[in-house]
Design a protein around this motif. Sequence first.
Motif, PDB file in Angstrom:
ATOM      1  N   VAL A 107       0.834  -1.204   0.000  1.00 56.92           N
ATOM      2  CA  VAL A 107       0.000   0.000   0.000  1.00 56.92           C
ATOM      3  C   VAL A 107       0.869   1.254   0.000  1.00 56.92           C
ATOM      4  N   ILE A 108       1.923   1.256   0.807  1.00 58.35           N
ATOM      5  CA  ILE A 108       2.813   2.416   0.875  1.00 58.35           C
ATOM      6  C   ILE A 108       3.522   2.632  -0.460  1.00 58.35           C
ATOM      7  N   GLY A 109       3.949   1.559  -1.108  1.00 54.41           N
ATOM      8  CA  GLY A 109       4.608   1.679  -2.410  1.00 54.41           C
ATOM      9  C   GLY A 109       3.690   2.272  -3.461  1.00 54.41           C
ATOM     10  N   GLY A 110       2.424   1.826  -3.495  1.00 45.91           N
ATOM     11  CA  GLY A 110       1.465   2.389  -4.440  1.00 45.91           C
ATOM     12  C   GLY A 110       1.192   3.859  -4.173  1.00 45.91           C
ATOM     13  N   ALA A 111       1.076   4.213  -2.899  1.00 48.22           N
ATOM     14  CA  ALA A 111       0.827   5.616  -2.544  1.00 48.22           C
ATOM     15  C   ALA A 111       2.024   6.492  -2.906  1.00 48.22           C
TER      16      ALA A 111
END
Length: 194
Positions: A107-111
Amino acid sequence: MIPRIAARCCICHNWTKSFLRSYSQPPEERMIPFEEYRKLKKTLKTRARLWGLPFAFVGMSISSTVNVMMFPNLFEMAAEDIQPVLGMDPLMLAAITGVAAAGAGFVIGGALHNEFWKLVNKDKHQQLTLREEDFLRRIQKHRFAEFGSFQDDYYGDKVQTLSDYRQWVREQQKKKEKHKGFAASETITDTKSL
């Protein structure tokens, strides 16, 4: 000067009007075409997912390292000597924390990808936002929300092309007409029963 010349020379009146409309707007306020909007949204979603994979791997690696530091003799101990952590086996705890860390990293990578893309492509992001607001406003305008089922495309997620959008609008109009007919027949039966 250029719009007047284009208006005189152009054969297609619709093309002239759209040219004049887009020429008069500042570049940051021009909306991208719908097909390009859908392609760009799909590309951004794919890239965000791809950016999430390395971050998921890093999150799982960090979780594994922390678990090894917390339970250094886990694999050397006999099964009877292992103390439960929060009422479960330490390997189960390690697996759960590893999956949770991988999910958080994903999730952090996508954000981070989305924020990075917004910084690099400010004009494109503004055009994308304008088109998305326009699309959602049109969906809101034509949506029939009285009754529905889970099979309905309430948010227009299945709309990929303009013909899909037109089909979606026709379906919403049919639902509206069907509901009007149902409501009218219901009021007739209500008045008869009185």
